[in-house]
Scaffold this active site. Structure first.
Site, PDB file in Angstrom:
ATOM      1  N   GLY A   1      34.373  17.777  10.306  1.00  0.00           N
ATOM      2  CA  GLY A   1      35.104  17.917  11.556  1.00  0.00           C
ATOM      3  C   GLY A   1      35.016  19.346  12.042  1.00  0.00           C
TER       4      GLY A   1
ATOM      5  N   ASN B   1      36.061  22.579   9.713  1.00  0.00           N
ATOM      6  CA  ASN B   1      35.068  23.574   9.288  1.00  0.00           C
ATOM      7  C   ASN B   1      35.555  24.985   9.601  1.00  0.00           C
ATOM      8  OD1 ASN B   1      33.394  21.406   8.623  1.00  0.00           O
ATOM      9  ND2 ASN B   1      32.283  21.495  10.566  1.00  0.00           N
TER      10      ASN B   1
ATOM     11  N   ARG C   1      36.047   5.724  15.384  1.00  0.00           N
ATOM     12  CA  ARG C   1      37.201   6.629  15.413  1.00  0.00           C
ATOM     13  C   ARG C   1      38.237   6.222  16.457  1.00  0.00           C
ATOM     14  NH1 ARG C   1      34.326  12.056  17.558  1.00  0.00           N
ATOM     15  NH2 ARG C   1      36.066  13.050  16.457  1.00  0.00           N
TER      16      ARG C   1
ATOM     17  N   TYR D   1      32.431  20.061  23.922  1.00  0.00           N
ATOM     18  CA  TYR D   1      32.579  18.965  24.882  1.00  0.00           C
ATOM     19  C   TYR D   1      31.718  17.792  24.449  1.00  0.00           C
ATOM     20  CZ  TYR D   1      32.093  16.306  29.259  1.00  0.00           C
ATOM     21  OH  TYR D   1      32.060  15.313  30.198  1.00  0.00           O
TER      22      TYR D   1
ATOM     23  N   GLY E   1      23.527  30.562  20.028  1.00  0.00           N
ATOM     24  CA  GLY E   1      22.694  30.194  18.898  1.00  0.00           C
ATOM     25  C   GLY E   1      22.002  31.394  18.279  1.00  0.00           C
TER      26      GLY E   1
ATOM     27  N   ALA F   1      27.596  23.089  11.561  1.00  0.00           N
ATOM     28  CA  ALA F   1      28.728  24.024  11.482  1.00  0.00           C
ATOM     29  C   ALA F   1      28.373  25.464  11.825  1.00  0.00           C
ATOM     30  CB  ALA F   1      29.394  23.981  10.104  1.00  0.00           C
ATOM     31  N   ALA F   2      27.191  25.680  12.408  1.00  0.00           N
ATOM     32  CA  ALA F   2      26.837  27.046  12.807  1.00  0.00           C
ATOM     33  C   ALA F   2      27.851  27.592  13.809  1.00  0.00           C
ATOM     34  CB  ALA F   2      25.432  27.068  13.400  1.00  0.00           C
ATOM     35  N   GLY F   3      28.147  26.803  14.846  1.00  0.00           N
ATOM     36  CA  GLY F   3      29.105  27.263  15.849  1.00  0.00           C
ATOM     37  C   GLY F   3      30.519  27.345  15.318  1.00  0.00           C
ATOM     38  N   ASP F   4      30.910  26.388  14.473  1.00  0.00           N
ATOM     39  CA  ASP F   4      32.256  26.391  13.894  1.00  0.00           C
ATOM     40  C   ASP F   4      32.477  27.621  13.022  1.00  0.00           C
ATOM     41  OD1 ASP F   4      32.355  23.848  15.041  1.00  0.00           O
ATOM     42  OD2 ASP F   4      31.827  22.856  13.158  1.00  0.00           O
TER      43      ASP F   4
END
Length: 323
Positions: free
Chosen positions: A28, A32, A102, A167, A228, A258-261
């Site tokens: 999630g 993360n 979900r 989004y 990125g 999970a790079a952005g998280d």
């Protein structure tokens, strides 16, 4: 004295194909971020806000989060509800497709319980609240309004609001509903993490300037645009800067999950330690570049960059580029 941060969102059961077997993990976006925030800044007390079932999978989730040091007393356990689930299907070219179950997940109902008012009172005591577009998208329209009112009250009590724009169009009943909700949350936001692709998908922006103009007009005082492998852009009322990402060889990149998280977690952890936006972005890039060199959303603890502490702040001298 520790800084209290509440992270609001949903964690799901993740199933993925590995050779002929199905492998189970938990995943999630906000979870993360909660884990990496806990690891990156030991002076931050991270509390996850969500709902789970009373089933064994939910119990396993809680145990895993607690082992990471994430506080779980604000996670409700709901009878007759289960966590959401998604399956990752990988084709012969390595391309991934996600399938979700979900629509009736427990996390959708955390504001509809007898405990919701008590949790709201607790949240007014926090220093910072973090959530994402997904945290809002999974809720009913009425519950979104309830959460927005609660966030406004927390902010009036002194909390900072951090928001990541993740989004996902399929989670929203309409693009217009998403736009109205995003405008409302950004009007309450102090620190916004934006991915331009998501902004384009939601608003149809022609360029970054249009995105920044709208977000600034809503009153966000610190905007971080994640690009990125490119340099991130940080915009404040009287200043803006770009901070280069860590350079990796193509073969070093194993999994971008999970790079952005993790970037958001690294940046927030460093800002909460009182460091500059530049040093915060450098640490965020370093953490994200480490995460993508390992498989899965949560990397081994031993692979983490050094945590941020007052005695060991992050600065350029401690930054190691990977060529």
């Amino acid at each position: 004295m520790s800084i209290k941060v509440a992270v609001i969102g949903e964690c799901m059961i993740e199933l993925s194909e590995h050779q002929t077997n199905i492998v189970r993990h938990f995943g999630g976006d906000t979870l993360n971020t909660a884990v990496y925030l806990t690891r990156a800044n030991p002076d931050v007390s991270v509390h996850y806000v969500s709902a789970l079932g009373t089933d064994p999978m939910s119990a396993a989730m809680l145990s895993q989060w607690q082992q990471e040091g994430v506080h779980t007393e604000l996670v409700q356990r709901l009878d007759h509800k289960l966590p959401g689930l998604y399956l990752i299907e990988t084709d012969h070219r390595g391309e991934r497709t996600f399938h979700y179950w979900r629509s009736d997940a427990a996390a959708r109902y955390w504001l509809q319980t007898p405990e919701a008012d008590r949790i709201g009172e607790r949240l007014r005591e926090f220093d910072c609240l973090y959530l994402s577009g997904i945290s809002l998208a999974i809720l009913s329209a009425d519950d979104r309004l309830t959460l927005l009112r609660l966030l406004a009250e927390c902010r009036a009590a002194g909390a900072r609001i951090a928001f990541d724009n993740n989004y996902r169009p399929r989670l929203w009943e309409s693009q217009e509903a998403a736009r109205q909700t995003y405008a409302a949350i950004l009007a309450l936001t102090d620190l916004a993490f934006l991915t331009l692709d998501d902004e384009v998908a939601l608003w149809g922006d022609a360029d970054e300037a249009q995105c920044l103009a709208r977000t600034s007009a809503l009153g966000v005082s610190e905007i971080v645009i994640k690009r990125g492998a490119g340099p991130c852009l940080i915009v404040q009322p009287d200043d803006h800067c770009e901070v280069m990402a860590v350079t990796l060889a193509r073969e070093q990149i194993v999994d971008t999950t999970a790079a952005g998280d993790s970037f958001s977690a690294g940046y927030l952890a460093t800002r909460l330690a009182g460091q500059s936006v530049i040093d915060s972005a450098r640490y965020a890039h370093r953490l994200a570049s480490t995460v993508i060199q390992h498989r899965g959303a949560i990397i081994p603890l031993t692979a983490m960059p050094d945590p941020i502490t007052p005695d060991h702040p992050y600065n350029e001298a401690s930054h190691v580029s990977i060529a």
